[in-house]
Design an enzyme around this catalytic site. Structure first.
Site, PDB file in Angstrom:
ATOM      1  N   SER A 242      13.238   5.394  -7.506  1.00 44.47           N
ATOM      2  CA  SER A 242      12.347   4.277  -7.796  1.00 44.47           C
ATOM      3  C   SER A 242      12.455   3.874  -9.268  1.00 44.47           C
ATOM      4  CB  SER A 242      10.921   4.650  -7.386  1.00 44.47           C
ATOM      5  OG  SER A 242      10.187   3.488  -7.170  1.00 44.47           O
TER       6      SER A 242
ATOM      7  N   LYS B 124      15.936   3.445 -11.473  1.00 43.91           N
ATOM      8  CA  LYS B 124      16.377   2.481 -12.487  1.00 43.91           C
ATOM      9  C   LYS B 124      16.863   3.256 -13.707  1.00 43.91           C
ATOM     10  CE  LYS B 124      12.125  -0.299 -11.505  1.00 43.91           C
ATOM     11  NZ  LYS B 124      12.354  -0.930 -10.253  1.00 43.91           N
TER      12      LYS B 124
ATOM     13  N   GLN C 276      11.364  -7.379  -5.434  1.00 41.53           N
ATOM     14  CA  GLN C 276      10.448  -7.547  -6.568  1.00 41.53           C
ATOM     15  C   GLN C 276      11.064  -8.575  -7.513  1.00 41.53           C
ATOM     16  OE1 GLN C 276       9.796  -4.054  -9.086  1.00 41.53           O
ATOM     17  NE2 GLN C 276       7.903  -4.953  -9.895  1.00 41.53           N
TER      18      GLN C 276
ATOM     19  N   GLU D   7       5.905  -5.676 -15.496  1.00 45.38           N
ATOM     20  CA  GLU D   7       5.156  -4.484 -15.077  1.00 45.38           C
ATOM     21  C   GLU D   7       5.196  -3.389 -16.126  1.00 45.38           C
ATOM     22  OE1 GLU D   7       5.968  -3.082 -11.088  1.00 45.38           O
ATOM     23  OE2 GLU D   7       5.085  -1.119 -11.534  1.00 45.38           O
TER      24      GLU D   7
ATOM     25  N   HIS E  30       9.236   5.368   1.006  1.00 39.94           N
ATOM     26  CA  HIS E  30       9.890   5.273  -0.303  1.00 39.94           C
ATOM     27  C   HIS E  30      10.039   6.664  -0.919  1.00 39.94           C
ATOM     28  CE1 HIS E  30      11.111   3.431  -3.982  1.00 39.94           C
ATOM     29  NE2 HIS E  30       9.947   3.466  -4.599  1.00 39.94           N
TER      30      HIS E  30
END
Ligand code: MCU
Length: 434
Positions: free
Chosen positions: A229, A233, A270, A278, A359
């Site tokens: 998640s 990244k 997203q 964010e 997830h």
């Protein structure tokens, strides 16, 4: 399910080029570089300015240099890659500074400590170590953040786990003009560098410390990185920006990770403005592109390519549209073109054919490929070819996204030997006249 055997698509014999140029004894030689940025000596010129960027709805051509020429040999990739790195830093991640003036620390069976000093400022952080059974020194996988990685399989395969808390190096929840953490203590809270590059800087310093250690516990030349998640990244950016990392394994990374920024319309990923807003994951400069990704002179297929020819195992979840799994498959397929051109098509795996929709789940489907990748790139006891295994639920089409061909690059080492200055010959000594 779409399974593409990259080996079959690769120019015959190219796989053995990779193995032959390295270590004939091992199944796979060390593909990672000895240094963090082995294109650091490339003179990059012609970086575009923000104001003069053209609009391009297609993915930029990874093989085309800033001067407009297409590379023709495998060894040309080294400095083309350096151009991509500069573009990625300038417009996407922010600058990832090179090794600071002073890096010290310790490696034990349970901890790596890191102390850094630069320009009169200093900071420290540490990471927990868990060793596998057996006798070291061990390869190691840096697990970013505390969830989503299959640490049991990593250790069972014979690699140590280094649990890295990225938030100690670049905190979340801070405004862009007041970033915090060990990175920003050195480079300033108003640094325009985003958290992902800062997290990468932290892992690079861990590798520095392992490199400087006596090498009895951990092997600096057999390092991997993974995370899920937001930490996927991170794992991706960490592997992109340190060529000492032999195996990069992002999981379900979502926007600001693997998926192309240009993004498949209607997929439901997203949005860039959401990901940019964010957390300060991406660099401040990316703010100019959240509404116009077609102006980006670089996209994430080129970050995939920056990992080449090193091991890359991208794990994705086809059941959550917000993660942009179709857009991620296009990035993987685009970057895989560079792997293939370098004769390293066997070194990339993309796998989104999984059942469980949750997830960052622990997934049985990834156990064997995880083991295979660790054996191939970290232990160097295996040579299982990579596989592109895209769920039919989340298949993107590279053909829709590119207007460039994949060149056949003339043979030549993908990693040329370091250029040593010509030896300075001492003046001939003339015997004294008798
Ligand atoms: C997929 O990664 C992120 C996502 O980008 C965020 O919008 C969300 O808040 O958190 C995800 C995550 O890190 O989940 C653990």
């Amino acid at each position: 399910v779409v399974v593409l055997a990259l080996a079959a698509l690769t120019v015959a014999g190219s796989v053995s080029v990779v193995t032959r140029t390295t270590n004939a004894q091992a199944a796979v030689g060390p593909l990672a570089a000895a240094v963090e940025d082995e294109g650091a000596d490339c003179a990059v010129s012609g970086l575009p300015d923000l104001g003069s960027l053209p609009t391009n709805a297609k993915l930029p051509d990874p093989f085309k240099k800033l001067n407009g020429a297409t590379i023709t040999t495998r060894s040309d990739w080294r400095c083309r890659r350096a151009e991509i790195r500069e573009l990625a830093e300038k417009f996407v991640f922010g600058d990832k500074p090179a090794k600071p003036a002073t890096v010290t620390g310790t490696v034990s069976n349970s901890t790596v400590t890191v102390n850094v000093a630069h320009n009169g400022r200093s900071s420290s952080f540490s990471a927990r170590v868990e060793l596998p059974s057996g006798t070291g020194p061990f390869p190691a996988v840096v697990v970013v953040g505390g969830f989503g990685a299959d640490t049991a399989t990593i250790k069972a395969a014979g690699a140590a786990v280094i649990s890295y808390d990225p938030l100690a190096v670049g905190r979340e929840g801070t405004p862009r003009n007041n970033k915090q953490g060990a990175f920003y203590s050195i480079y300033g809270s108003s640094s325009s560098t985003g958290l992902l590059a800062a997290w990468g800087w932290g892992v690079s310093r861990i590798i520095d410390v392992i490199e400087q250690s006596d090498g009895r516990i951990l092997k600096a030349d057999a390092m991997g990185v993974t995370g899920c998640s937001r930490y996927g990244k991170g794992a991706f950016a960490i592997g992109v920006f340190d060529q000492r990392i032999a195996l990069t394994m992002p999981i379900e990374s979502g926007s600001a990770g693997v998926p192309i920024f240009r993004g498949i319309p209607g997929e439901g990923a997203q949005s860039l403005s959401s990901a940019y807003g964010e957390q300060p994951w991406l660099g401040d400069a990316f703010g100019s592109f959240t509404g116009s990704p077609n102006r980006l002179p670089v996209d994430t297929h080129e970050m995939v390519a920056m990992v080449a020819p090193r091991g890359l195992f991208i794990m994705d979840n086809p059941h959550i549209a917000n993660l942009g799994p179709r857009s991620a498959s296009v990035a993987a397929l685009g970057g895989a073109e560079v792997y293939k051109a370098l004769g390293a098509g066997d070194n990339i795996t993309y796998w989104s054919d999984v059942q469980d929709g949750s997830h960052c789940a622990n997934r049985s489907e990834w156990r064997t490929p995880l083991q295979n990748n660790i054996r191939k790139f970290l232990l160097r006891t295996g040579n299982e070819p990579g596989v592109i295994r895209i769920s039919s639920k989340a298949l993107g089409r590279l053909a829709d996204w590119r207007d460039w061909p994949t060149p056949v690059l003339a043979d030549g080492p993908t990693t040329p030997p370091p250029t040593t200055p010509p030896p300075t010959t001492p003046p001939p000594t003339t015997p004294p006249p008798t």
